[in-house]
Design a protein around this motif. Structure first.
Motif, PDB file in Angstrom:
ATOM      1  N   GLY A  75       0.863  -1.176   0.000  1.00 24.67           N
ATOM      2  CA  GLY A  75       0.000   0.000   0.000  1.00 24.67           C
ATOM      3  C   GLY A  75       0.898   1.224   0.000  1.00 24.67           C
ATOM      4  O   GLY A  75       1.906   1.256   0.719  1.00 24.67           O
ATOM      5  N   LEU A  76       0.577   2.224  -0.813  1.00 22.45           N
ATOM      6  CA  LEU A  76       1.419   3.413  -0.940  1.00 22.45           C
ATOM      7  C   LEU A  76       0.677   4.647  -0.445  1.00 22.45           C
ATOM      8  O   LEU A  76      -0.446   4.916  -0.865  1.00 22.45           O
ATOM      9  N   ILE A  77       1.303   5.386   0.455  1.00 21.99           N
ATOM     10  CA  ILE A  77       0.739   6.641   0.959  1.00 21.99           C
ATOM     11  C   ILE A  77       1.404   7.785   0.198  1.00 21.99           C
ATOM     12  O   ILE A  77       2.625   7.926   0.216  1.00 21.99           O
ATOM     13  N   GLY A  78       0.593   8.600  -0.462  1.00 22.35           N
ATOM     14  CA  GLY A  78       1.139   9.730  -1.224  1.00 22.35           C
ATOM     15  C   GLY A  78       1.225   9.432  -2.707  1.00 22.35           C
ATOM     16  O   GLY A  78       1.633   8.337  -3.107  1.00 22.35           O
ATOM     17  N   PHE A  79       0.824  10.426  -3.522  1.00 30.35           N
ATOM     18  CA  PHE A  79       0.843  10.228  -4.973  1.00 30.35           C
ATOM     19  C   PHE A  79       1.225  11.530  -5.680  1.00 30.35           C
ATOM     20  O   PHE A  79       0.637  11.914  -6.679  1.00 30.35           O
ATOM     21  N   LEU A 108       3.493  -1.209   4.070  1.00 27.95           N
ATOM     22  CA  LEU A 108       2.974   0.126   3.788  1.00 27.95           C
ATOM     23  C   LEU A 108       4.165   1.049   3.561  1.00 27.95           C
ATOM     24  O   LEU A 108       5.063   1.126   4.403  1.00 27.95           O
ATOM     25  N   ILE A 109       4.182   1.739   2.426  1.00 27.02           N
ATOM     26  CA  ILE A 109       5.286   2.640   2.077  1.00 27.02           C
ATOM     27  C   ILE A 109       4.770   4.073   2.041  1.00 27.02           C
ATOM     28  O   ILE A 109       3.782   4.367   1.360  1.00 27.02           O
ATOM     29  N   ASP A 110       5.430   4.966   2.767  1.00 29.20           N
ATOM     30  CA  ASP A 110       4.960   6.343   2.905  1.00 29.20           C
ATOM     31  C   ASP A 110       5.892   7.333   2.217  1.00 29.20           C
ATOM     32  O   ASP A 110       7.047   7.484   2.605  1.00 29.20           O
ATOM     33  N   PHE A 111       5.373   8.022   1.204  1.00 31.21           N
ATOM     34  CA  PHE A 111       6.091   9.096   0.521  1.00 31.21           C
ATOM     35  C   PHE A 111       5.244  10.363   0.523  1.00 31.21           C
ATOM     36  O   PHE A 111       5.228  11.113  -0.445  1.00 31.21           O
ATOM     37  N   ILE A 149       6.044  -1.108   8.178  1.00 36.38           N
ATOM     38  CA  ILE A 149       5.957   0.299   7.787  1.00 36.38           C
ATOM     39  C   ILE A 149       7.311   0.783   7.275  1.00 36.38           C
ATOM     40  O   ILE A 149       8.323   0.650   7.964  1.00 36.38           O
ATOM     41  N   ILE A 150       7.304   1.350   6.070  1.00 32.91           N
ATOM     42  CA  ILE A 150       8.513   1.942   5.494  1.00 32.91           C
ATOM     43  C   ILE A 150       8.239   3.415   5.243  1.00 32.91           C
ATOM     44  O   ILE A 150       7.398   3.766   4.417  1.00 32.91           O
TER      45      ILE A 150
END
Length: 253
Positions: free
Chosen positions: A6-10, A78-81, A101-102
């Motif tokens: 799952g990616l946070i931020g686009f 979960l990857i957060d950018f 969590i990354i």
């Protein structure tokens, strides 16, 4: 079986990271979670013009809570950018569900760092201000060189695109790792430079330069995948890039 992500931020970087994940056969991009409802329910592969059978749907925090998203669309990592505030939105729920969590957020305050430590008691947490493999290899190498020559003169130069505000979080991390004052960081802002970090080691009769340059934002995607792949077998705890790279520097047969 593919690793579900799952990616946070686009934003610009998030889109580049999503592109890399979609093109890696070991991983499946299940969804992207962002603040705005723009592009909501669109398919990331379709939006990026990539052929993929992965879901990659875009969801907005305006219409779905993170708990519901994680329950309906389970993931492994979960990857957060996104931004430094997002960890407060998803952190506790992801940790409860034992999701790794990354975080690749450049700057965290003490409140966020304390939260990361709390989450690390429930799941595996990784944080790095710069998640590119190259820049972290540079940092690792720089620390070795400084041990060999502790009195050497060191200067840090960081270059980024014109709109980037503040000193590079990566450069600050390098300065702290080498026990240098942040005032020794020289910042350059020009054009569309993605990111460049240079360390100058000034010896009396020679100079050593360590340089890392991000050619495109896809480098952050490659770094995130490298971390995710290595993090799979890590136990509970809070980790950084040095923890992951250290075993690779074991040159004993």
């Amino acid at each position: 079986m593919k690793i579900k992500v799952g990616l946070i931020g686009f934003g610009r970087t998030g889109k580049a990271v999503a592109s890399v994940i979609l093109q890696n056969r070991e991983f499946s991009l299940e969804w992207v979670f962002r603040k705005t409802s723009a592009l909501e329910h669109r398919s990331v592969p379709e939006f990026l013009g990539l052929e993929s059978d992965e879901p990659g749907l875009i969801f907005s925090s305006e219409h779905i809570q993170i708990r519901e998203l994680l329950e309906k669309h389970p993931i492994d990592v979960l990857i957060d950018f996104s931004s430094n505030e997002s960890i407060h939105q998803y952190g506790k729920e992801a940790a409860k569900q034992k999701i790794k969590i990354i975080s690749a957020i450049s700057h965290y305050g003490e409140k966020e760092l304390a939260l990361l430590r709390d989450l690390a008691s429930l799941t595996t947490v990784f944080w790095s201000p710069n998640i590119t493999l190259g820049v972290n290899y540079l940092l690792f190498s720089a620390r070795f060189l400084q041990k060999i020559a502790p009195g050497v003169d060191i200067e840090i130069i960081e270059e980024h695109f014109k709109q980037k505000e503040g000193v590079s979080g990566t450069a600050v991390k390098i300065a702290h790792a080498l026990d240098l004052d942040v005032s020794q960081i020289n910042s350059v802002r020009a054009g569309g430079i993605v990111g460049k970090h240079e360390l100058i080691f000034g010896f009396p009769y020679q100079t050593v330069r360590l340089i890392h340059e991000s050619i495109s934002r896809e480098a952050f995607g490659n770094g995130a995948i490298f971390v995710a792949r290595n993090l799979l077998n890590f136990p509970l705890g809070l980790y950084n890039f040095e923890d992951i790279l250290r075993p690779y520097f074991n040159i004993e047969n």
